[in-house]
Write a protein that holds these residues in place. Sequence first.
Motif, short mmCIF file in Angstrom:
data_model
loop_
_atom_site.label_atom_id
_atom_site.label_comp_id
_atom_site.label_asym_id
_atom_site.label_seq_id
_atom_site.Cartn_x
_atom_site.Cartn_y
_atom_site.Cartn_z
N ALA A 48 0.89 -1.13 0.09
CA ALA A 48 -0.02 -0.17 0.03
C ALA A 48 0.80 1.36 -0.02
O ALA A 48 0.37 2.57 0.33
N ALA A 49 2.33 1.10 -0.35
CA ALA A 49 2.99 2.29 -0.11
C ALA A 49 2.62 3.30 -1.22
O ALA A 49 3.08 4.59 -0.97
N ASP A 50 2.28 3.30 -2.43
CA ASP A 50 1.97 4.01 -3.19
C ASP A 50 0.66 4.90 -2.83
O ASP A 50 -0.58 3.98 -3.22
N ALA A 51 0.57 5.79 -2.21
CA ALA A 51 -0.46 6.42 -1.53
C ALA A 51 -0.51 7.97 -1.68
O ALA A 51 -0.47 8.64 -0.78
N PRO A 52 -0.84 8.44 -2.95
CA PRO A 52 -0.88 10.04 -3.34
C PRO A 52 -1.69 10.53 -2.63
O PRO A 52 -1.73 12.01 -2.54
N GLY A 53 -3.00 10.13 -2.54
CA GLY A 53 -4.12 11.05 -2.00
C GLY A 53 -4.31 11.00 -0.49
O GLY A 53 -3.58 10.24 0.31
N TYR A 54 -5.02 11.77 -0.11
CA TYR A 54 -5.27 11.90 1.40
C TYR A 54 -6.21 10.77 1.69
O TYR A 54 -7.10 10.47 1.12
N PRO A 55 -5.89 10.13 3.09
CA PRO A 55 -6.81 9.18 3.55
C PRO A 55 -7.98 9.87 4.11
O PRO A 55 -8.13 11.12 4.43
N THR A 56 -8.95 8.99 4.57
CA THR A 56 -10.22 9.46 5.27
C THR A 56 -10.03 9.48 6.74
O THR A 56 -9.43 8.27 7.12
N VAL A 57 -10.48 10.31 7.45
CA VAL A 57 -10.57 10.21 9.05
C VAL A 57 -11.20 8.91 9.42
O VAL A 57 -10.69 8.26 10.25
N TRP A 58 -12.40 8.56 8.86
CA TRP A 58 -13.20 7.28 9.20
C TRP A 58 -12.50 6.09 8.83
O TRP A 58 -12.74 5.17 9.20
N GLY A 59 -11.47 6.27 7.99
CA GLY A 59 -10.73 4.98 7.55
C GLY A 59 -11.55 4.35 6.33
O GLY A 59 -12.66 4.71 6.05
N THR A 60 -10.90 3.37 5.74
CA THR A 60 -11.65 2.67 4.74
C THR A 60 -12.70 1.78 5.19
O THR A 60 -12.59 1.34 6.28
N PRO A 61 -13.99 1.49 4.25
CA PRO A 61 -14.63 0.14 4.81
C PRO A 61 -14.19 -1.06 5.15
O PRO A 61 -14.44 -1.78 6.04
N ALA A 62 -12.88 -1.19 4.15
CA ALA A 62 -12.26 -2.56 4.32
C ALA A 62 -11.67 -2.57 5.89
O ALA A 62 -11.75 -3.81 6.50
N LEU A 63 -11.17 -1.64 6.36
CA LEU A 63 -10.63 -1.52 7.79
C LEU A 63 -11.61 -1.70 8.68
O LEU A 63 -11.35 -2.43 9.87
N ARG A 64 -12.48 -0.87 8.53
CA ARG A 64 -13.75 -0.91 9.56
C ARG A 64 -14.19 -2.38 9.63
O ARG A 64 -14.50 -2.66 10.71
N GLU A 65 -14.53 -2.91 8.47
CA GLU A 65 -15.05 -4.25 8.46
C GLU A 65 -14.15 -5.37 9.08
O GLU A 65 -14.54 -6.08 9.77
N ALA A 66 -12.68 -4.96 8.88
CA ALA A 66 -11.76 -6.10 9.52
C ALA A 66 -11.67 -5.83 11.29
O ALA A 66 -11.51 -6.94 11.69
N VAL A 67 -11.88 -4.60 11.48
CA VAL A 67 -11.98 -4.39 13.08
C VAL A 67 -13.01 -5.24 13.69
O VAL A 67 -13.19 -5.70 14.45
N ALA A 68 -14.34 -4.90 12.97
CA ALA A 68 -15.43 -5.50 13.52
C ALA A 68 -15.57 -7.02 13.49
O ALA A 68 -15.98 -7.70 14.28
N GLY A 69 -14.83 -7.59 12.35
CA GLY A 69 -14.87 -9.03 12.27
C GLY A 69 -13.89 -9.36 13.25
O GLY A 69 -14.43 -10.51 14.01
#
Length: 385
Positions: A55-76
């Motif tokens: 994921a090192a190629d990350a030119p754009g801003y991330p979101t404060v809320w995080g990606t849906p994939a991250l939030r789903e991984a945490v919920a899982g």
Amino acid sequence: MTEHDWPEARPLPDFPWDLLEPHKARAREIGIVDLSIGTPVDPTPEVVRQALCAAADAPGYPTVWGTPALREAVAGWLRRRLGVDADADAVLPTIGSKELVAMLPFQLGLSARDVVAIPAVAYPTYDVGARLAGAAIVTADGVDELEQARRRVEATGRTLRLAWLNSPSNPTGAVTSAAELAAIVAWGRAHGVLIVSDECYIELGWEAEPVSVLHPSVCGAAHDGVLAVHSLSKRSNLAGYRGAFITGDAAMVRRLLAIRKHSGAMLPSPIQAAMIAAYGDDEHVQRQRAVYAARRAQLRPALDQAGFRVDASEAGLYLWATRGADAWDTVAALADLGILVAPGAFYGAAGAQHVRIALTATDERIATAAARLTEGLMPAPQARH
């Protein structure tokens, strides 16, 4: 339950770890075994490092809320490992847990009219967070002390707004039972006090099985009035990544999200990818648990032989030990053996005769500490006059 003075603003305390410098210098003369700060020393899991690099190629801003994939991984992970019925939309990633702890009272709008309850022996940043918001603190453990604190606070015209829990505890390693957690949650809901549980060591139970404040046996089917804080620093050796999150009461999480959007509290995209990998893999956690269990099994009997009593220490990465002497005297005596530990006084007056001894050192350094303790070189505690 004790109360602190309640001025309009309290200055920040000296940074506690700076006070250890003379003892660190002494320990270095012998050949230091640093068991003071609980910073991981074992490798970051390969699965996590691979995800970070991908994921090192990350030119754009991330979101404060995080990606849906991250939030789903945490919920899982919450469902799979902790039995918590988690809503991915109520997961908010944070830039480590310390940042969240320090800023939470301010971000919730607490002020000089408000009071925060913290444990009698507690992670110092709970107090710092209240100071940064201009709020006062009381120390209280359990429902009875919390209720006494609430009544005394109200008698001053102030309001007890937030109560911190920490199970497993840093520094003591004590685990709060599900029944006691449930009683505290019910009390908080009845009196409008937000309950926030720091659960960063929850997967490191040894003599007790920690339970989340969000488990149905504690808070029922709803998470109203309750938040939980989690971190990957210790369970996955990701302290350098600053990956953590807060979850629970969905309305409170949305409120924090709105505030953090304005402040730009964005977790970098590569770190979010690494967190997905970490929360999706349980195998590396079990391997690391085995490493800590072996270090604990070596160090604890050495402390017993050296005349210490180990209290609590049911979970987490520390042994909470005393030999009936002032904590700073014990720190000095151990420094004379080349062993650096943290004085319990860092964590409140109730810890004045204990020291916190971390398991976060290499196998070789833990073995060295155990050998020094069991060689009979530990001087007997001296009475203070």
